[in-house]
Each structure stands twice: as structure tokens, then as C-alpha cells.
Design a protein around this motif. Structure first.
Motif, PDB file in Angstrom:
ATOM      1  N   TYR A 131     -21.346  57.525  62.463  1.00 55.20           N
ATOM      2  CA  TYR A 131     -20.270  56.705  63.011  1.00 55.20           C
ATOM      3  C   TYR A 131     -20.703  55.853  64.203  1.00 55.20           C
ATOM      4  O   TYR A 131     -19.963  54.992  64.653  1.00 55.20           O
ATOM      5  CB  TYR A 131     -19.068  57.587  63.359  1.00 55.20           C
ATOM      6  N   SER A 132     -21.934  56.054  64.666  1.00 56.87           N
ATOM      7  CA  SER A 132     -22.451  55.151  65.707  1.00 56.87           C
ATOM      8  C   SER A 132     -22.560  53.727  65.168  1.00 56.87           C
ATOM      9  O   SER A 132     -22.603  52.759  65.932  1.00 56.87           O
ATOM     10  CB  SER A 132     -23.828  55.612  66.195  1.00 56.87           C
ATOM     11  N   SER A 133     -22.582  53.571  63.834  1.00 58.70           N
ATOM     12  CA  SER A 133     -22.659  52.245  63.230  1.00 58.70           C
ATOM     13  C   SER A 133     -21.466  51.379  63.633  1.00 58.70           C
ATOM     14  O   SER A 133     -21.568  50.152  63.718  1.00 58.70           O
ATOM     15  CB  SER A 133     -22.746  52.356  61.709  1.00 58.70           C
ATOM     16  N   PHE A 134     -20.326  52.006  63.904  1.00 59.84           N
ATOM     17  CA  PHE A 134     -19.132  51.233  64.263  1.00 59.84           C
ATOM     18  C   PHE A 134     -19.175  50.726  65.706  1.00 59.84           C
ATOM     19  O   PHE A 134     -18.273  49.991  66.124  1.00 59.84           O
ATOM     20  CB  PHE A 134     -17.866  52.051  64.000  1.00 59.84           C
ATOM     21  N   MET A 135     -20.196  51.075  66.439  1.00 54.40           N
ATOM     22  CA  MET A 135     -20.362  50.469  67.758  1.00 54.40           C
ATOM     23  C   MET A 135     -20.766  49.010  67.636  1.00 54.40           C
ATOM     24  O   MET A 135     -20.514  48.204  68.520  1.00 54.40           O
ATOM     25  CB  MET A 135     -21.433  51.208  68.567  1.00 54.40           C
ATOM     26  N   VAL A 136     -21.452  48.665  66.526  1.00 54.51           N
ATOM     27  CA  VAL A 136     -21.977  47.304  66.390  1.00 54.51           C
ATOM     28  C   VAL A 136     -21.419  46.575  65.165  1.00 54.51           C
ATOM     29  O   VAL A 136     -21.602  45.370  65.038  1.00 54.51           O
ATOM     30  CB  VAL A 136     -23.522  47.332  66.305  1.00 54.51           C
ATOM     31  N   ALA A 137     -20.780  47.299  64.251  1.00 51.68           N
ATOM     32  CA  ALA A 137     -20.351  46.690  62.980  1.00 51.68           C
ATOM     33  C   ALA A 137     -18.829  46.585  62.895  1.00 51.68           C
ATOM     34  O   ALA A 137     -18.108  47.492  63.307  1.00 51.68           O
ATOM     35  CB  ALA A 137     -20.873  47.513  61.809  1.00 51.68           C
ATOM     36  N   LYS A 138     -18.366  45.466  62.328  1.00 56.92           N
ATOM     37  CA  LYS A 138     -16.936  45.323  62.092  1.00 56.92           C
ATOM     38  C   LYS A 138     -16.550  45.931  60.740  1.00 56.92           C
ATOM     39  O   LYS A 138     -15.384  46.240  60.492  1.00 56.92           O
ATOM     40  CB  LYS A 138     -16.539  43.850  62.134  1.00 56.92           C
ATOM     41  N   GLU A 139     -17.565  46.098  59.883  1.00 53.63           N
ATOM     42  CA  GLU A 139     -17.342  46.753  58.592  1.00 53.63           C
ATOM     43  C   GLU A 139     -18.642  47.437  58.169  1.00 53.63           C
ATOM     44  O   GLU A 139     -19.725  46.916  58.413  1.00 53.63           O
ATOM     45  CB  GLU A 139     -16.930  45.734  57.524  1.00 53.63           C
ATOM     46  N   VAL A 140     -18.509  48.600  57.548  1.00 56.76           N
ATOM     47  CA  VAL A 140     -19.677  49.354  57.085  1.00 56.76           C
ATOM     48  C   VAL A 140     -19.486  49.684  55.609  1.00 56.76           C
ATOM     49  O   VAL A 140     -18.407  50.123  55.195  1.00 56.76           O
ATOM     50  CB  VAL A 140     -19.870  50.659  57.890  1.00 56.76           C
ATOM     51  N   GLU A 141     -20.564  49.444  54.845  1.00 59.31           N
ATOM     52  CA  GLU A 141     -20.574  49.826  53.432  1.00 59.31           C
ATOM     53  C   GLU A 141     -21.628  50.911  53.216  1.00 59.31           C
ATOM     54  O   GLU A 141     -22.707  50.857  53.803  1.00 59.31           O
ATOM     55  CB  GLU A 141     -20.969  48.634  52.549  1.00 59.31           C
ATOM     56  N   ILE A 142     -21.301  51.867  52.363  1.00 62.92           N
ATOM     57  CA  ILE A 142     -22.282  52.829  51.880  1.00 62.92           C
ATOM     58  C   ILE A 142     -22.355  52.683  50.363  1.00 62.92           C
ATOM     59  O   ILE A 142     -21.332  52.815  49.675  1.00 62.92           O
ATOM     60  CB  ILE A 142     -21.898  54.284  52.219  1.00 62.92           C
TER      61      ILE A 142
END
Length: 612
Positions: A131-142
Motif C-alpha cells: 500500500y506504499s504504492s498509493f503514496m505516489v500513485a493515483k491508481e494501482v493495477e495488479i
């Protein structure tokens, strides 16, 4: 059979607050660049798990090339982290991603904000790395596909709210792609140089190859992961150059390797420090399973060894939620003690096996040893075996060896052995020459740490006193039963003292005495009381103000009763001529201590020239 996803499924993350992501962004990680470390580390973990499963016989397919790839698409404003590891099924995504590792955010927030002492375990218990990805991303895909036979690929997307969607996807190979759509306020990470910098910092020694910009950026098998028996000196030196490309070769190194009662590996190097106590610390890097954590290791490594360079790797060191700071616990203390003991054992081994080589290195390592002796009691006891002192002839001695050398000639009437030393050989030459005339030996203590070292060890060595060669007259430095006789009567001694007091009355804080000294000593000897000088020296090396503040310097002025100049002063009938001789003898003494300067020095030189 696993559950499959045949159509788009929408839902809400199992958290007990409207939005955990602002909390993560604000509180969880102090440095947003950490997102790349977390996601690449997860990819490495997934890869290593597959290798282990293959080893256990639970995966029989072709492993193929196992590496983690980081791709930057500046136009699409995305960063993609890909692996060929174990992947996930739809059910596993629901379990491990949607539920945020089985815990509600409310509980997390409570523990994180209110209970500082529980933070060390949060990352393990809550699985928040992804969830650290949401510090820099407005949207995350897996986009992921499990290694399990018959698995179907799935896509999970989330825009940073509590809502997500999961649907079937096209993916030929096993593994996971995480695609970050970078937010406007984080576009600094859409720069190739910036990403490379972060990967170099955190992933330089990750155990799986990391590819970025069509290059492998890491060394997956650093020397600390190998057995010392597999390595040669060249390997250690090459690794040092990898850590410090511009650094001078180290003196020697210590390979750490322990698996009980904690796991710890690493290599510590002794650099050439000479007399530079201001050298930058933070040259020891802390890793956890080859993931860089921090170079702030003050709790793990004792203060005196933070001048070393190298690497420590331990999965047993507790970290805070962002893995950026150490938490203090019993393991940290044990590791600290282990490293101290290993360093002591290594130095002792070199001293015993190669005394000559050890002596050649000692000027470079004395800072470590002396600092350790005064700051760490256990190391201090060990170091008494190999800590060396050096005399003016350049010969080295252990404490016991030196006491044995000088005790016959330098034992005072109370049975105390006196070690004499110089801190500035050039400046104190007159005092050194006087000591040599008595057959006394003089040590050199000119390191920045020596004022503290002398004060710290003096009481540890039985019946020994350490005195600077210019701290007093020699007869007072080493008081003997038999003293020199004065050629002056008591009346003449009083008269000489009075003449000096009257002439030097304007000089502050002078204690004037008349003493019987050899005729070849100086007519006047000036010294600073030992206690005051030591306090001033220690304050100066600590960058602090002396406890005596701006008080005028206190000086002891000893008149040599047996010197011809003293006789001449007493026999001079003209008071002004006698005063001039007193002033001249006093200035000579100041000059010998480096205390004559400015207009006083100019006047002294002009007076000397006029007499030529």
C-alpha cells in the motif's frame, strides 16, 4: 478447484474507515521513495518463494529466467514492477490485498498513533508494504497469474479509495505486474535517473537480479552471504571498492557470521583514519535479507565502532512500521555486544599473530581502540591486552610493558610509576630535553582523543600517574626522596620571589615559587596546573567551552634557584636592570610554552636584536 473470476467484480476493501490511503501517505512512510523498495522487495519475495517451492517439489514447471523488472513509461506516466514468482489467484488477491492482511485500519491507526512501542511489528502484522504504492500513485493495477496449475490471470484495480474492482485478464506467464499510475504531485519519480538512484540505494544487493533500463543494477550474491572460507583478500577489497569506489584500501576487516541466538551476517572494514576524529560516520549500512534499511546504526553498533565501514545484515533487528528506524530491544543489545566482542577478538588475534604488522597499523586504528576503551567497559578490559603507547623513539609498548620499562627510574617516593608524555613535540621540546637529561622516557599522546583517553585510563592502571612533560617542574612531576639543594639562602629565595612578583604584578593568576633545579635547566619554568590543562584540553576536543569559562589563564612560575641568571638578577644593583632581566627570563619561559605572541613577542624580539 480455485474460485475463478468470469466477470468484473466490484467491492470494498475490508477496512473500518472511509479511506486508509491518506493515513498511509501522511503517517506510514516519512520518505515517499520507499514505495519502490517495498514493491521490488515484494517481487523478490515472490520469486524466492517459487524457488523454494521448486526445491520442495511443490512446483515442477520450468523456472526459467528469474528476475524482477522495473519499467518506466514517461508518456503514460506509469511505473511497472514485474516478477515471474508465485503470482496470485483471485481468491488470494481477495485474501491478501482486499483485506489488508486481515486487519482493520481502525486498529492499525490506533496502534500506530498511540502505541509507539508496537510500531516495530506493524509491517509484519499488517502487510502494508504494497500500500506504499498509493503514496505516489493515483491508481494501482495488479495483473497476476498464480504458478498453480490451471490458474487464470486476474486484474485488480483501485484508485486510492476503499473501492476496488477485480476481473479476468490476459497474462501468458505466471507472476505479477504492478502498474502504478503516478499522481501529479509525485511526478519526480517519472525520471529515469531518479528511479535508478532509488534502486541503487535500496536494491544494490537484493538476492534476485533487478533489471532497469535494460541493465542489471544489483549484485545478488554479495560477499557477506558467503562463507569466509570461500573468499580471498582480493574479494574483500573488491567489495570495499563496490561500497566506496573512491576510498583508500582498508587496513583489515572482520567477517560477521552468527545464527544463534540471532541471525547476523556482514563485513566490517577498518579504514585509515589517522588523527581525524571528525570523519563522517554513517558508513555502515544495515540490511534485512539484503534489502537496504538505513545507515543510521547507532543502537546496533557501539558508538566507537561507527567510524568503521561496511555492511550488517540481520532479519532479527526490529524496525518501525516503515522499516526506516530501529527499535530497541534485547536482540539489538545482544547484537551490539556481539559486534563489540568480535572486533576485540579480531584485534587481539592480529596483535598476537603479527605484532610487527599490528604496530605499523596502530597509528591508524588507535582512534577506534582508545575511543572504545573509554566508552565501552567490556571492550576496555579486552583492549588492555593490545592497546599500545608510543614513545619519542617510535617504539610501541603495551601498558604492562611500558610500566616495566620506566618503573626503575620514574617511580616517585610514594611508589607511583609516572608516565611522562608530550602532546606537541615541537612546542614542548625544551621540557622534553630536560626530561631526557634525567634519563626519563617520554611518550607521545597527540591524538585528538588523547586528553579524554588519558583521563579515562589513568585510574585503570594500578599505581600509575600520567603527566604531561610541561605540566610542572620535573622534580614535582616525579618527586624523589632526595632533592637538589638550593645555592640560595632562604633570604635570597624570598628576595628573588619578591622581585618577580613586583615586576610581573600586572600579569594575572601567577603562582610564583623558587625551586632548586639543575643549573642547565631554564632560569624560569612556566607550567599550567595539570587539572586545569586537562579540563581545557578535553573541552577543546569536545567542541565545548571549558568549565573555567573566560577566566584568565592560571600559570605556575618556577624560578630556578641554581641558575646563573637568578644569581645575576639578585646581584644587579640597579632595580630597573633587575626588572628587565626578570622580564626577559619570564618572556623566555613564555616563549618555550608558545605563550608569547602579539606585541609582547614583537617587543621581545626587538629587545633581543638591540643587544646584538
Amino acid at each position: 478447484m480455485e474460485a475463478t473470476t468470469s466477470a468484473t467484480e466490484k467491492g470494498q476493501l475490508s477496512i473500518h474507515t472511509d479511506n486508509i490511503f491518506p493515513i498511509i501517505k501522511k503517517f506510514l512512510y516519512s520518505d515517499h521513495e520507499i514505495f519502490l523498495r517495498e514493491l521490488v522487495s515484494n517481487a523478490v519475495d515472490a520469486t524466492q518463494k517459487l524457488k523454494k517451492l521448486a526445491g520442495f517439489g511443490e512446483f515442477n514447471g520450468e523456472l526459467g529466467e528469474l528476475k524482477v523488472t522495473v519499467k518506466l513509461d514517461e508518456e503514460a506516466k506509469t511505473i511497472t514492477i514485474s516478477d515471474r514468482g508465485i503470482g496470485m489467484t483471485a481468491d488470494e488477491i481477495k485474501k491478501y490485498i482486499n483485506q489488508i492482511a486481515f486487519s482493520g485500519a481502525a486498529e492499525f491507526v490506533e496502534k500506530y498513533k498511540e502505541k509507539e512501542d508496537t510500531r516495530g511489528n506493524i509491517i509484519g502484522n499488517f502487510g502494508l508494504g504494497f500500500y506504499s504504492s498509493f503514496m505516489v500513485a493515483k491508481e494501482v493495477e495488479i495483473i497476476t497469474k498464480s504458478f498453480k496449475e490451471g490458474s487464470e490471470a486476474v486484474r485488480w484495480t483501485c484508485d486510492g479509495s476503499t473501492e476496488f474492482s477485480i476481473e479476468p485478464a490476459q497474462k501468458e506467464d505466471r507472476g505479477t505486474d504492478i502498474i502504478l499510475h503516478i499522481a501529479e504531485d509525485s511526478e519526480e519519480f517519472l525520471v529515469k535517473y531518479r528511479l535508478n538512484e532509488i534502486l541503487e540505494k535500496y536494491g544494490k544487493f537484493l538476492p534476485v537480479e533487478i533489471e532497469f533500463d535494460e541493465k542489471i543494477i544489483n549484485n545478488p550474491n554479495p560477499i557477506w552471504t558467503k562463507q569466509p572460507s570461500e573468499l580471498k583478500d582480493e574479494d574483500y577489497l573488491a567489495f570495499y571498492k563496490e561500497l566506496h569506489p573512491m576510498g583508500e584500501d582498508p587496513l583489515f576487516w572482520i567477517h560477521l557470521n552468527v545464527d544463534y541466538p540471532f541471525n547476523l551476517t556482514g563485513v566490517l572494514y577498518f579504514p585509515k583514519l589517522k588523527n581525524d576524529f571528525s570523519v563522517k560516520k554513517e558508513k555502515i549500512q544495515l540490511y534485512s535479507r539484503q534489502v537496504f534499511i538505513t545507515d543510521e546504526v547507532k543502537d546496533v553498533v557501539p558508538d566507537f565502532l561507527q567510524l568503521l565501514h561496511g555492511v550488517i545484515d540481520s532479519p532479527d533487528i526490529p524496525l518501525n512500521v516503515s522499516r526506516s528506524y530501529l527499535q530497541s530491544d534485547s536482540n539489538v543489545k545482544k547484537i551490539n555486544g556481539y559486534i563489540t566482542r568480535k572486533v576485540g577478538d579480531k584485534l587481539s588475534e592480529i596483535f598476537r599473530n603479527d605484532r610487527e604488522g599490528f604496530e605499523k597499523k596502530f597509528d591508524d586504528i588507535s582512534l577506534f581502540v582508545k575511543y572504545g576503551m573509554i566508552s565501552d567497559e567490556k571492550f576496555g578490559e579486552k583492549a588492555k591486552e593490545f592497546c599500545l603507547v608510543k614513545n619519542l623513539e617510535g617504539k610501541h609498548f603495551t601498558f604492562d610493558e611500558y610500566t616495566e620499562k620506566v618503573k626503575e627510574n620514574q617511580t616517585d617516593k610514594g611508589g607511583t610509576v609516572v608516565w611522562l608524555y608530550a602532546s606537541d613535540v615541537q612546542k614542548q621540546d625544551a621540557y622534553i630535553q630536560s626530561a631526557k637529561k634525567r634519563g626519563y622516557d617520554v611518550l607521545i599522546f597527540d591524538s585528538v582523543i588523547d586528553p579524554h583517553f588519558i583521563n579515562g585510563i589513568e585510574y585503570k592502571i594500578e599505581k600509575t600517574s600520567i603527566k604531561r612533560v610541561d605540566a610542572d617542574t620535573l622534580d614535582k612531576l616525579i618527586e624523589k626522596e632526595i632533592k637538589l639543594e638550593s645555592v640560595l639562602s632562604n633570604d635570597d629565595q624570598e628576595r628573588a620571589k619578591k622581585l618577580f612578583e613586583e615586576t610581573l604584578g600586572g600579569a594575572p593568576k601567577l603562582t610564583i615559587t623558587v625551586e632548586a633545579m639543575p643549573t642547565d635547566e631554564m632560569p624560569v619554568v612556566i607550567t599550567i596546573p595539570e587539572f586545569i590543562r586537562r579540563m581545557n584540553d578535553m573541552a577543546a576536543t569536545s567542541g565545548q567551552k571549558s568549565m573555567f569559562g573566560d577566566m584568565p589563564q592560571m600559570l605556575n612560575v618556577a624560578i630556578n634557584a641554581n641558575h646563573p641568571v637568578t644569581q645575576k638578577i639578585l646581584n644587579t644593583s640597579e632595580p630597573s636592570d633587575a626588572s628587565a632581566l626578570v622580564r626577559h627570563a619570564y618572556n623566555l619561559a613564555l616563549l618555550s610554552q608558545g605563550m608569547l605572541s602579539g606585541s609582547d613577542l614583537t617587543a621581545f624580539v626587538q629587545q633581543a636584536v638591540s643587544r646584538l
